[in-house]
Design a protein around this motif. Structure first.
Motif, PDB file in Angstrom:
ATOM      1  N   GLU A 154      39.753  36.449  33.710  1.00  0.00           N
ATOM      2  CA  GLU A 154      40.287  37.488  32.808  1.00  0.00           C
ATOM      3  C   GLU A 154      41.724  37.174  32.377  1.00  0.00           C
ATOM      4  N   GLY A 155      42.357  36.240  33.064  1.00  0.00           N
ATOM      5  CA  GLY A 155      43.692  35.791  32.670  1.00  0.00           C
ATOM      6  C   GLY A 155      43.632  34.448  31.971  1.00  0.00           C
ATOM      7  N   GLY A 156      42.420  34.044  31.581  1.00  0.00           N
ATOM      8  CA  GLY A 156      42.258  32.788  30.843  1.00  0.00           C
ATOM      9  C   GLY A 156      42.204  31.567  31.746  1.00  0.00           C
ATOM     10  N   ILE A 157      41.930  31.764  33.028  1.00  0.00           N
ATOM     11  CA  ILE A 157      41.855  30.615  33.945  1.00  0.00           C
ATOM     12  C   ILE A 157      40.401  30.388  34.346  1.00  0.00           C
ATOM     13  N   ASP A 158      39.884  29.257  33.905  1.00  0.00           N
ATOM     14  CA  ASP A 158      38.488  28.897  34.164  1.00  0.00           C
ATOM     15  C   ASP A 158      38.351  28.404  35.606  1.00  0.00           C
ATOM     16  N   LEU A 159      37.380  28.938  36.329  1.00  0.00           N
ATOM     17  CA  LEU A 159      37.189  28.491  37.716  1.00  0.00           C
ATOM     18  C   LEU A 159      36.172  27.353  37.825  1.00  0.00           C
ATOM     19  N   ALA A 160      35.608  26.927  36.693  1.00  0.00           N
ATOM     20  CA  ALA A 160      34.606  25.845  36.729  1.00  0.00           C
ATOM     21  C   ALA A 160      35.122  24.577  37.407  1.00  0.00           C
ATOM     22  N   PRO A 161      36.376  24.177  37.204  1.00  0.00           N
ATOM     23  CA  PRO A 161      36.840  22.940  37.869  1.00  0.00           C
ATOM     24  C   PRO A 161      37.097  23.095  39.364  1.00  0.00           C
ATOM     25  N   TYR A 162      36.817  24.261  39.918  1.00  0.00           N
ATOM     26  CA  TYR A 162      37.144  24.523  41.328  1.00  0.00           C
ATOM     27  C   TYR A 162      35.895  24.934  42.125  1.00  0.00           C
ATOM     28  N   PRO A 163      34.997  23.983  42.407  1.00  0.00           N
ATOM     29  CA  PRO A 163      33.746  24.340  43.094  1.00  0.00           C
ATOM     30  C   PRO A 163      33.950  24.896  44.502  1.00  0.00           C
ATOM     31  N   ALA A 164      34.928  24.381  45.234  1.00  0.00           N
ATOM     32  CA  ALA A 164      35.133  24.882  46.610  1.00  0.00           C
ATOM     33  C   ALA A 164      35.618  26.331  46.559  1.00  0.00           C
ATOM     34  N   ILE A 165      36.430  26.654  45.579  1.00  0.00           N
ATOM     35  CA  ILE A 165      36.893  28.042  45.434  1.00  0.00           C
ATOM     36  C   ILE A 165      35.708  28.940  45.095  1.00  0.00           C
ATOM     37  N   ARG A 166      34.843  28.490  44.205  1.00  0.00           N
ATOM     38  CA  ARG A 166      33.707  29.336  43.798  1.00  0.00           C
ATOM     39  C   ARG A 166      32.747  29.557  44.979  1.00  0.00           C
ATOM     40  N   THR A 167      32.559  28.519  45.786  1.00  0.00           N
ATOM     41  CA  THR A 167      31.700  28.675  46.975  1.00  0.00           C
ATOM     42  C   THR A 167      32.319  29.681  47.944  1.00  0.00           C
ATOM     43  N   TRP A 168      33.630  29.577  48.114  1.00  0.00           N
ATOM     44  CA  TRP A 168      34.332  30.510  49.024  1.00  0.00           C
ATOM     45  C   TRP A 168      34.244  31.955  48.498  1.00  0.00           C
ATOM     46  N   LEU A 169      34.396  32.135  47.186  1.00  0.00           N
ATOM     47  CA  LEU A 169      34.263  33.490  46.617  1.00  0.00           C
ATOM     48  C   LEU A 169      32.891  34.073  46.968  1.00  0.00           C
ATOM     49  N   SER A 170      31.848  33.239  46.833  1.00  0.00           N
ATOM     50  CA  SER A 170      30.490  33.706  47.152  1.00  0.00           C
ATOM     51  C   SER A 170      30.363  34.068  48.628  1.00  0.00           C
ATOM     52  N   ARG A 171      31.029  33.301  49.476  1.00  0.00           N
ATOM     53  CA  ARG A 171      30.957  33.616  50.921  1.00  0.00           C
ATOM     54  C   ARG A 171      31.591  34.978  51.194  1.00  0.00           C
ATOM     55  N   VAL A 172      32.735  35.237  50.576  1.00  0.00           N
ATOM     56  CA  VAL A 172      33.377  36.553  50.769  1.00  0.00           C
ATOM     57  C   VAL A 172      32.437  37.644  50.238  1.00  0.00           C
ATOM     58  N   GLU A 173      31.816  37.381  49.096  1.00  0.00           N
ATOM     59  CA  GLU A 173      30.907  38.372  48.491  1.00  0.00           C
ATOM     60  C   GLU A 173      29.682  38.638  49.371  1.00  0.00           C
ATOM     61  N   ALA A 215      43.468  36.702  55.446  1.00  0.00           N
ATOM     62  CA  ALA A 215      43.830  35.719  54.419  1.00  0.00           C
ATOM     63  C   ALA A 215      42.805  35.743  53.281  1.00  0.00           C
ATOM     64  N   ASP A 216      41.525  35.788  53.639  1.00  0.00           N
ATOM     65  CA  ASP A 216      40.470  35.786  52.616  1.00  0.00           C
ATOM     66  C   ASP A 216      40.484  37.090  51.816  1.00  0.00           C
ATOM     67  N   VAL A 217      40.722  38.198  52.499  1.00  0.00           N
ATOM     68  CA  VAL A 217      40.755  39.488  51.802  1.00  0.00           C
ATOM     69  C   VAL A 217      41.936  39.515  50.822  1.00  0.00           C
ATOM     70  N   ALA A 218      43.075  39.002  51.265  1.00  0.00           N
ATOM     71  CA  ALA A 218      44.280  39.029  50.419  1.00  0.00           C
ATOM     72  C   ALA A 218      44.133  38.150  49.184  1.00  0.00           C
ATOM     73  N   LEU A 219      43.427  37.033  49.319  1.00  0.00           N
ATOM     74  CA  LEU A 219      43.337  36.084  48.198  1.00  0.00           C
ATOM     75  C   LEU A 219      42.145  36.354  47.282  1.00  0.00           C
ATOM     76  N   TYR A 220      41.146  37.077  47.791  1.00  0.00           N
ATOM     77  CA  TYR A 220      39.889  37.188  47.048  1.00  0.00           C
ATOM     78  C   TYR A 220      40.045  37.859  45.669  1.00  0.00           C
ATOM     79  N   SER A 221      40.610  39.059  45.641  1.00  0.00           N
ATOM     80  CA  SER A 221      40.474  39.930  44.462  1.00  0.00           C
ATOM     81  C   SER A 221      40.976  39.258  43.181  1.00  0.00           C
ATOM     82  N   TYR A 222      42.243  38.831  43.190  1.00  0.00           N
ATOM     83  CA  TYR A 222      42.789  38.245  41.956  1.00  0.00           C
ATOM     84  C   TYR A 222      42.206  36.867  41.650  1.00  0.00           C
ATOM     85  N   THR A 223      41.723  36.158  42.684  1.00  0.00           N
ATOM     86  CA  THR A 223      41.065  34.874  42.397  1.00  0.00           C
ATOM     87  C   THR A 223      39.745  35.135  41.675  1.00  0.00           C
TER      88      THR A 223
END
Ligand SMILES: N[C@@H](CCC(=O)N[C@@H](CS)C(=O)NCC(=O)O)C(=O)O
Length: 203
Positions: A174-193, A161-169
């Motif tokens: 690059e598609g004009g979607i700011d991730l600043a309002p999504y702290p839990a998503i940004r933390t999760w991205l770092s965990r995958v990284e 699930a994490d591998v499938a969702l990571y790349s485009y998130t």
């Protein structure tokens, strides 16, 4: 794992679909040869490539004669074939269904939201940017809530699930979607990284 002849990954480095297959190979520590298919030059339309995938899309893998097309089919194949611990794709029915739910999200909301917004904004493909961005925001609101009380998408350990969702998130800006309002998503991205073997998408 030692493979006498490595798996061939036919892909395109700027494609998130392709990246998720490549990421899975890396996370499983599998050696592979990368064959670039330049989709903007039409390489996916050649007879040779369409024998591998008649839909003419990357990624495709060839595992010593076993050809698998479609990014999530590749994830499922690699987990079933090479992950003896069943960590990436749980064997129990409820765990497997949880993972499958996110694979469906990857091929639905993620593809038509953030991935489409990126292809419009970064590559100039003519489609409805506002509609794609609206889908992306809706998806990220759900993701943000789901990730607020867990480490990875399906509990405490990483899965397909994490591998499938990571790349485009990860490249949603690059598609004009700011991730600043999504702290839990940004933390999760770092965990995958932080996972062993991780390598990100080129900018
Ligand atoms: N469902 C497929 C979709 C893959 C896909 O859309 N790949 C794009 C690159 S991101 C592609 O190859 N496009 C070439 C084309 O449509 O001609 C998968 O998950 O692998």
């Amino acid at each position: 794992m030692h493979l006498a002849q490595p798996i061939t990954l036919y892909g395109y480095k700027l494609s998130g679909h392709s990246h998720r297959a490549e990421l899975m190979l890396r996370l499983l520590g599998l050696p592979f040869a990368f064959e670039a298919i330049d989709i903007f030059a039409g390489a996916q339309k050649t007879e040779r490539f369409q024998k591998l995938n008649p839909f003419g899309t990357v990624p495709v893998i060839d595992d010593r004669g076993t050809v698998v097309a479609d990014s999530v089919a590749i994830l499922v194949y690699l987990a079933n074939r090479y992950d003896d611990r069943r960590a990436w794709l749980p064997a129990d029915p409820a765990g497997a269904a949880e993972v499958q739910r996110w694979l469906s999200v990857a091929q639905g909301w993620l593809a038509f939201g953030p991935a489409r917004a990126r292809i419009i904004q970064k590559f100039g493909v003519k489609q409805d940017l506002a509609a794609a961005q609206a889908l992306a925001q809706r998806l990220f609101q759900v993701l943000e809530t789901e990730l607020s009380d867990r480490t990875f998408l399906v509990g405490e350990n990483p899965t397909l699930a994490d591998v499938a969702l990571y790349s485009y998130t990860s490249v949603a800006p690059e598609g004009g979607i700011d991730l600043a309002p999504y702290p839990a998503i940004r933390t999760w991205l770092s965990r995958v990284e932080g996972l062993p073997g991780f390598e990100g998408m080129p900018q």
